[in-house]
Design a protein around this motif. Structure first.
Motif, PDB file in Angstrom:
ATOM      1  N   SER A   1      17.431  33.267  30.272  1.00  0.00           N
ATOM      2  CA  SER A   1      18.603  33.381  30.796  1.00  0.00           C
ATOM      3  C   SER A   1      19.333  34.729  30.669  1.00  0.00           C
ATOM      4  N   VAL A   2      20.292  34.987  31.670  1.00  0.00           N
ATOM      5  CA  VAL A   2      21.288  36.123  31.448  1.00  0.00           C
ATOM      6  C   VAL A   2      22.418  35.598  32.068  1.00  0.00           C
TER       7      VAL A   2
ATOM      8  N   PHE B   1      23.714  37.688  22.066  1.00  0.00           N
ATOM      9  CA  PHE B   1      24.774  38.638  22.707  1.00  0.00           C
ATOM     10  C   PHE B   1      25.103  37.388  23.848  1.00  0.00           C
ATOM     11  N   TRP B   2      25.402  36.258  23.711  1.00  0.00           N
ATOM     12  CA  TRP B   2      26.071  35.551  24.826  1.00  0.00           C
ATOM     13  C   TRP B   2      24.794  35.517  25.966  1.00  0.00           C
ATOM     14  N   SER B   3      23.482  35.471  25.825  1.00  0.00           N
ATOM     15  CA  SER B   3      22.542  35.668  26.704  1.00  0.00           C
ATOM     16  C   SER B   3      22.514  36.669  27.679  1.00  0.00           C
ATOM     17  N   GLN B   4      22.884  38.010  26.975  1.00  0.00           N
ATOM     18  CA  GLN B   4      22.695  39.037  27.697  1.00  0.00           C
ATOM     19  C   GLN B   4      21.680  39.943  27.256  1.00  0.00           C
TER      20      GLN B   4
ATOM     21  N   ASP C   1      22.192  21.376  30.649  1.00  0.00           N
ATOM     22  CA  ASP C   1      22.886  22.500  29.772  1.00  0.00           C
ATOM     23  C   ASP C   1      23.269  22.078  28.767  1.00  0.00           C
ATOM     24  N   TRP C   2      22.331  22.485  27.521  1.00  0.00           N
ATOM     25  CA  TRP C   2      22.985  22.175  25.826  1.00  0.00           C
ATOM     26  C   TRP C   2      23.472  23.535  25.690  1.00  0.00           C
ATOM     27  N   HIS C   3      25.242  23.145  25.841  1.00  0.00           N
ATOM     28  CA  HIS C   3      25.919  24.312  26.093  1.00  0.00           C
ATOM     29  C   HIS C   3      26.502  24.706  24.610  1.00  0.00           C
ATOM     30  N   MET C   4      25.933  25.237  23.820  1.00  0.00           N
ATOM     31  CA  MET C   4      26.365  25.712  22.573  1.00  0.00           C
ATOM     32  C   MET C   4      26.681  27.073  22.670  1.00  0.00           C
ATOM     33  N   ILE C   5      28.144  27.350  22.121  1.00  0.00           N
ATOM     34  CA  ILE C   5      28.764  28.657  21.928  1.00  0.00           C
ATOM     35  C   ILE C   5      29.302  28.893  20.792  1.00  0.00           C
ATOM     36  N   ASN C   6      29.863  27.864  20.217  1.00  0.00           N
ATOM     37  CA  ASN C   6      30.656  28.161  18.879  1.00  0.00           C
ATOM     38  C   ASN C   6      30.454  26.991  17.939  1.00  0.00           C
TER      39      ASN C   6
ATOM     40  N   CYS D   1      19.870  26.424  25.176  1.00  0.00           N
ATOM     41  CA  CYS D   1      20.837  26.762  24.171  1.00  0.00           C
ATOM     42  C   CYS D   1      21.510  27.938  25.254  1.00  0.00           C
ATOM     43  N   ASN D   2      22.943  27.589  25.560  1.00  0.00           N
ATOM     44  CA  ASN D   2      23.671  28.397  26.520  1.00  0.00           C
ATOM     45  C   ASN D   2      23.849  29.699  25.880  1.00  0.00           C
ATOM     46  N   GLU D   3      24.621  30.049  24.872  1.00  0.00           N
ATOM     47  CA  GLU D   3      24.842  31.375  24.532  1.00  0.00           C
ATOM     48  C   GLU D   3      24.869  31.727  23.034  1.00  0.00           C
TER      49      GLU D   3
END
Length: 558
Positions: free
Chosen positions: A250-251, A229-232, A144-149, A183-185
């Motif tokens: 992803s969701v 929108f954060w993977s929604q 998981d390439w955990h990109m968020i901020n 890309c995470n979220e």
């Protein structure tokens, strides 16, 4: 029952079964189900059985399948940020997941920002160790390439993505265990991507070259791509998918924040967006979900989690719970004092797990679950019973009520007690403003009732019973919501005082609180709209001079 009645019922059942078999592209809903998909895990196959993963069309829906072409579901855990909890990457922990929990997947969350890979590239070694432990313990592993901020995957901080995935794929070329989450979220924070088609286009522009890089090197691994929108918003990807036959989307959801849905048309609802994506030809993977609010706090909301997991399991959607760590928050699977290494026996005891951890372990295994304070197995919760047409709480549940995601106070407890909605800790945690105008300072509840019919056309009053151990002062403001009426501030909070309470035979005291259409502009608008008068959600602002009170019989009247 007479023989003729039995024969009639059997005939009807046969007809219904025949109709169901000819309905194309039907997804199973959470609120209409008997929750039968929470028990059992026959499709949860390990890599030694499932082999190489692929996406195939099954009954008109793109479905994750094993090498033999049969559906496979992945169920497991996601780590928290490996820069904060590197010690969870140990062989005993991975063995516990694979054998005791019966998980067939582990997600390695390598944060890029927040002291992660961008400034601390050594965290990559924890990912490599985790991949090795996952393979050794017969699990699939999500890198998981955990990109968020910041929220845009094209931001310069994420410029090392292609190099990273190139290196990992060199170390594990076309390995059947590996899954790449690019890309995470993606989100709109810090110059991020917008929550629309343009935002998805930016994500797609980032992901496509990485997909091509992996494919050009001969890697046929499953790839998962996040969305706005954060993977929604997998619906956006469905409208403009990446040109690759083994990429899914992803969701992410948290059961205390994201309500279930019976429709595929609500773009503000994560489950609705999943339904849309499935019905428009792409596959979805719930790479992150939690039993709490999206903040990781409050809960766990296990009844709402049951509704979500019933939907995911019924539609063969794979999932990873967030998170396998001992952080002191509700969403964690391990208690804050629990060692991340379970030891030589390779088992975390029930006492070492949080309530969320106990619940998720049982749901991965597909069994009834028990907790130390509830030793009898807890059966899956049935769909909410709104046969009364209002909130009566007679089904033993909170009928959707929980802490609203934007509540300034999140520490109060909410549960069904004596077939009423019991609230605890109000005054202690500061939800005690009794003025008409400053209801914003109080705890905010919401109850999503999508799929149920509470028709308020022509109604003028919203009444509710307020029950307390002793006479008290209470302030409540309300915002009913419909499809077209999302938000309008209440005019005021309505109050009841100590002298309004009447003693009951059971030793409690009860008062009736009445909110009129003049107190709640949304209520007035919905009740006057002949084309859209169905209440879909209720938001309540609760203030009390005492800690504990219960609400019951929340109903609309003329």
């Amino acid at each position: 029952m007479t023989k003729n009645a039995k024969r009639t019922l059997i005939t009807l059942a046969v007809i219904i079964a025949m109709v169901i078999t000819i309905i194309p592209n039907a997804t199973v809903t959470a609120t209409s189900s008997d929750y039968s998909h929470l028990i059992g895990n026959s499709d949860v196959k390990k890599p030694s059985v499932g082999g190489k993963l692929q996406i195939l069309a099954k009954n008109g829906t793109m479905t994750l399948c094993g090498e033999d072409g049969n559906p496979i579901q992945l169920r497991g855990m996601s780590t928290h940020g490996l820069q904060w909890f590197p010690k969870v990457v140990n062989t005993n922990a991975f063995s516990a997941l694979s054998n005791d929990w019966e998980a067939n997947v582990i997600r390695l969350a390598m944060y890029i920002g927040e002291d992660g890979y961008a400034t601390n590239p050594s965290v990559k070694q924890e990912v490599i160790k985790g991949i090795d432990y996952a393979i050794a313990n017969n699990m699939y592993v999500i890198v998981d390439w955990h990109m968020i901020n910041p929220g845009n995957p094209n931001d310069n901080i994420y410029s090392g993505a292609q190099s990273f995935f190139n290196e990992i794929s060199d170390l594990y070329p076309n390995n059947k265990n590996l899954i790449y989450e690019l890309c995470n979220e993606p989100n709109d924070g810090s110059g991020g991507v917008s929550n629309d088609a343009a935002g998805w286009a930016q994500v797609k522009a980032y992901a496509t070259p990485i997909v091509e890089l992996l494919r050009n090197k001969g890697n046929e691994n499953l790839i998962i791509v996040g969305n706005p929108f954060w993977s929604q918003r997998p619906d956006l990807a469905a409208d403009n998918p990446i040109d690759d036959n083994n990429t899914m989307y992803s969701v992410h959801f948290y059961s205390g924040t994201n309500p279930v849905s019976d429709v595929e048309t609500d773009r503000n609802n994560a489950m609705s967006n999943v339904k849309y994506a499935l019905e428009h030809g792409v596959a979805v993977f719930a790479t992150e979900w939690g039993t709490s609010l999206a903040t990781g706090t409050t809960g766990p909301y296990l009844e709402k989690a049951d509704a979500w997991l019933e939907f995911l399991n019924a539609n063969n959607i794979s999932w990873c719970n967030f998170s396998l760590c001992n952080k002191n928050e509700v969403a964690s699977a391990l208690n804050s004092t629990t060692n991340l290494d379970p030891g030589y026996d390779k088992v975390w005891t029930d006492a070492e797990l949080t309530k969320s951890g106990q619940y998720v372990r049982a749901r991965i295994k597909g069994v009834y679950y028990a907790t130390p304070d509830e030793p009898e197995p807890n059966k899956p919760q049935p769909p909410l019973d709104f046969s009364s047409g209002f909130w009566d709480f007679n089904d033993g549940t909170t009928q959707g009520f929980g802490i609203n995601a934007d509540s300034p106070i999140t520490s109060i407890m909410i549960q069904n007690a004596n077939n009423a909605l019991e609230l605890s800790g109000l005054n202690t945690h500061g939800s005690n403003d009794l003025s008409e105008g400053n209801f914003w300072a109080n705890a905010r509840l919401s109850a999503d009732v999508w799929g149920h019919s509470i028709n308020v056309y022509g109604f003028t009053k919203l009444t509710m019973d307020v029950i307390s151990p002793s006479p008290t002062n209470v302030s409540i403001a309300a915002i009913p919501q419909s499809n077209s009426c999302g938000w309008a501030n209440p005019t005021r909070a309505v109050r009841v005082f100590k002298n309004n309470f009447v003693a009951q035979s059971d030793g409690t005291y009860k008062a009736t609180l009445t909110i009129s259409v003049d107190d709640s502009p949304n209520f007035k608008a919905i009740a006057a709209d002949s084309t859209d008068s169905i209440v879909r959600n209720m938001i309540l602002f609760i203030g009390s001079s005492s800690d504990n009170l219960s609400l019951d019989n929340i109903k609309f009247t003329k």
